[in-house]
Motif scaffolding. Structure first.
Motif, PDB file in Angstrom:
ATOM      1  N   THR A  77       0.862  -1.180   0.000  1.00 36.61           N
ATOM      2  CA  THR A  77       0.000   0.000   0.000  1.00 36.61           C
ATOM      3  C   THR A  77       0.894   1.223   0.000  1.00 36.61           C
ATOM      4  O   THR A  77       1.780   1.341   0.853  1.00 36.61           O
ATOM      5  CB  THR A  77      -0.916   0.029   1.236  1.00 36.61           C
ATOM      6  N   HIS A  78       0.675   2.130  -0.945  1.00 37.35           N
ATOM      7  CA  HIS A  78       1.506   3.342  -1.031  1.00 37.35           C
ATOM      8  C   HIS A  78       0.670   4.536  -0.603  1.00 37.35           C
ATOM      9  O   HIS A  78      -0.249   4.941  -1.301  1.00 37.35           O
ATOM     10  CB  HIS A  78       2.013   3.536  -2.464  1.00 37.35           C
ATOM     11  N   GLY A  79       0.978   5.078   0.569  1.00 30.04           N
ATOM     12  CA  GLY A  79       0.241   6.213   1.100  1.00 30.04           C
ATOM     13  C   GLY A  79      -0.921   5.799   1.971  1.00 30.04           C
ATOM     14  O   GLY A  79      -1.494   4.718   1.822  1.00 30.04           O
ATOM     15  N   LEU A  80      -1.277   6.691   2.893  1.00 29.50           N
ATOM     16  CA  LEU A  80      -2.392   6.436   3.813  1.00 29.50           C
ATOM     17  C   LEU A  80      -3.759   6.628   3.168  1.00 29.50           C
ATOM     18  O   LEU A  80      -4.771   6.350   3.804  1.00 29.50           O
ATOM     19  CB  LEU A  80      -2.298   7.388   5.012  1.00 29.50           C
ATOM     20  N   ASP A  81      -3.792   7.070   1.930  1.00 26.43           N
ATOM     21  CA  ASP A  81      -5.053   7.454   1.297  1.00 26.43           C
ATOM     22  C   ASP A  81      -6.133   6.381   1.414  1.00 26.43           C
ATOM     23  O   ASP A  81      -7.281   6.665   1.778  1.00 26.43           O
ATOM     24  CB  ASP A  81      -4.819   7.767  -0.187  1.00 26.43           C
ATOM     25  N   ALA A  82      -5.767   5.144   1.081  1.00 23.36           N
ATOM     26  CA  ALA A  82      -6.759   4.066   1.098  1.00 23.36           C
ATOM     27  C   ALA A  82      -7.263   3.799   2.509  1.00 23.36           C
ATOM     28  O   ALA A  82      -8.452   3.530   2.714  1.00 23.36           O
ATOM     29  CB  ALA A  82      -6.168   2.793   0.503  1.00 23.36           C
ATOM     30  N   PHE A  83      -6.381   3.873   3.494  1.00 26.66           N
ATOM     31  CA  PHE A  83      -6.784   3.615   4.876  1.00 26.66           C
ATOM     32  C   PHE A  83      -7.656   4.734   5.434  1.00 26.66           C
ATOM     33  O   PHE A  83      -8.342   4.548   6.435  1.00 26.66           O
ATOM     34  CB  PHE A  83      -5.559   3.426   5.759  1.00 26.66           C
ATOM     35  N   LEU A  84      -7.607   5.905   4.805  1.00 26.34           N
ATOM     36  CA  LEU A  84      -8.468   7.023   5.204  1.00 26.34           C
ATOM     37  C   LEU A  84      -9.752   7.070   4.378  1.00 26.34           C
ATOM     38  O   LEU A  84     -10.572   7.974   4.542  1.00 26.34           O
ATOM     39  CB  LEU A  84      -7.714   8.346   5.034  1.00 26.34           C
ATOM     40  N   GLY A  85      -9.911   6.103   3.467  1.00 22.16           N
ATOM     41  CA  GLY A  85     -11.108   6.065   2.629  1.00 22.16           C
ATOM     42  C   GLY A  85     -11.082   7.054   1.491  1.00 22.16           C
ATOM     43  O   GLY A  85     -12.124   7.358   0.898  1.00 22.16           O
ATOM     44  N   LEU A  86      -9.885   7.557   1.124  1.00 20.96           N
ATOM     45  CA  LEU A  86      -9.783   8.541   0.046  1.00 20.96           C
ATOM     46  C   LEU A  86      -9.697   7.901  -1.325  1.00 20.96           C
ATOM     47  O   LEU A  86      -9.892   8.559  -2.334  1.00 20.96           O
ATOM     48  CB  LEU A  86      -8.556   9.436   0.268  1.00 20.96           C
ATOM     49  N   GLU A  87      -9.349   6.623  -1.382  1.00 18.82           N
ATOM     50  CA  GLU A  87      -9.255   5.931  -2.670  1.00 18.82           C
ATOM     51  C   GLU A  87      -9.358   4.445  -2.432  1.00 18.82           C
ATOM     52  O   GLU A  87      -9.167   3.953  -1.312  1.00 18.82           O
ATOM     53  CB  GLU A  87      -7.929   6.233  -3.371  1.00 18.82           C
ATOM     54  N   GLU A  88      -9.649   3.707  -3.489  1.00 19.35           N
ATOM     55  CA  GLU A  88      -9.623   2.257  -3.399  1.00 19.35           C
ATOM     56  C   GLU A  88      -8.197   1.800  -3.351  1.00 19.35           C
ATOM     57  O   GLU A  88      -7.321   2.348  -4.016  1.00 19.35           O
ATOM     58  CB  GLU A  88     -10.319   1.639  -4.620  1.00 19.35           C
ATOM     59  N   ARG A  89      -7.912   0.775  -2.545  1.00 12.70           N
ATOM     60  CA  ARG A  89      -6.549   0.298  -2.406  1.00 12.70           C
ATOM     61  C   ARG A  89      -6.122  -0.417  -3.672  1.00 12.70           C
ATOM     62  O   ARG A  89      -6.864  -1.200  -4.221  1.00 12.70           O
ATOM     63  CB  ARG A  89      -6.455  -0.673  -1.209  1.00 12.70           C
TER      64      ARG A  89
END
Length: 274
Positions: free
Chosen positions: A262-274
């Motif tokens: 996983t690259h970046g926290l984005d997916a874990f914050l719900g900002l994008e699909e992993r």
């Protein structure tokens, strides 16, 4: 003066889905525990009821301590020269990793992806920035970038930082460039023909990035966007390293259920699909 204590670091309500304070604590090891960021991470982990610090390694310590301590997750906050060896060690030994160390270029990420393919179920998070506000600012900048004729980035850090541009600025530039290409936005105009080339900053995927190193700063970034008659500035400031701790804790809680890279926290914050 910001409070340097960390007990409040988990108070922003971004626990990973399924986190249960009554379950067995996640066993966590930290490499780079002797640094400022590492020391803050150690304090935050010790203050979290659902995490257990089982090893805190400093420079020169034996990585086998991570295995002997039966760590579930390794948090790497070392230096670019060491991080690849440390993370591959974790993967080989079935330990998930949360990585805040920079230096992960495309070749290193590809090699890590290959290593993870041989370690099913193991997850690694490479996070250019753990500050939730910074991750949001980058996401906002990428969303806005296609609407403006020009975009440039200024990142400002303390002079002890060993890399330039910062990993956050490089990721922001990459996401901005990707968004502009997808929308068919033309490159930012620039009529510069004479002068010192470095004055225009580094070209990162077609986006100009300017790095400032100044005593008294922690971590700061501005994305400047402009079109005829208007400008938009998206700025984030980390005033203390405690700002990174909610993201570190979120990464620890999330990576165990996110196999692969996983690259970046984005997916874990719900900002994008992993």
């Amino acid at each position: 003066m910001p409070d340097s204590s960390v007990p409040e670091a988990d108070a922003v309500g971004i626990d990973a889905p399924g986190t249960d304070s009554g379950s067995t604590p996640i066993r966590v090891a930290v490499t780079g525990a002797g640094g400022r960021m590492g020391a803050a991470a150690v304090d935050a982990i010790e203050a979290a009821d659902d995490l257990e610090l089982v090893a805190a390694l400093r420079r020169g310590d034996d990585l086998e301590q991570v295995v002997r301590a039966r760590a579930d997750v390794l948090v790497d906050l070392t230096v670019p020269d060491s991080t690849e060896e440390i993370v591959h060690f974790a993967v080989r030994n079935g330990v998930h990793a949360v990585v805040g160390t920079t230096g992960w270029d495309e070749a290193r990420l590809a090699a890590l992806t290959d290593a993870l393919a041989a370690a099913p179920g193991i997850g690694v998070l490479i996070a250019p920035n753990f500050a939730v506000g910074s991750v949001l600012a980058t996401a906002f900048a990428a969303k806005a970038a296609r609407f403006f004729e020009s975009v440039e980035i200024i990142e400002l850090h303390h002079p002890d930082k060993v890399d330039a541009p910062s990993g956050t600025a490089a990721r922001t530039a990459a996401l901005v460039a990707e968004a502009r290409r997808a929308a068919g936005t033309a490159p930012s105009p620039d009529a510069t023909r004479t002068g010192t080339p470095e004055a225009r900053g580094a070209d990162v995927d077609g986006v100009r990035v300017h790095s400032v190193r100044l005593r008294g700063l922690v971590a700061h970034q501005e994305v400047l966007l402009g079109s005829p008659g208007e400008t938009l500035t998206i700025r984030h400031d980390s005033l203390d390293r405690t700002s990174f701790m909610p993201g570190v804790l979120l990464g620890i809680r999330s990576v165990t259920t996110a196999p692969g890279l996983t690259h970046g926290l984005d997916a874990f914050l719900g900002l994008e699909e992993r």
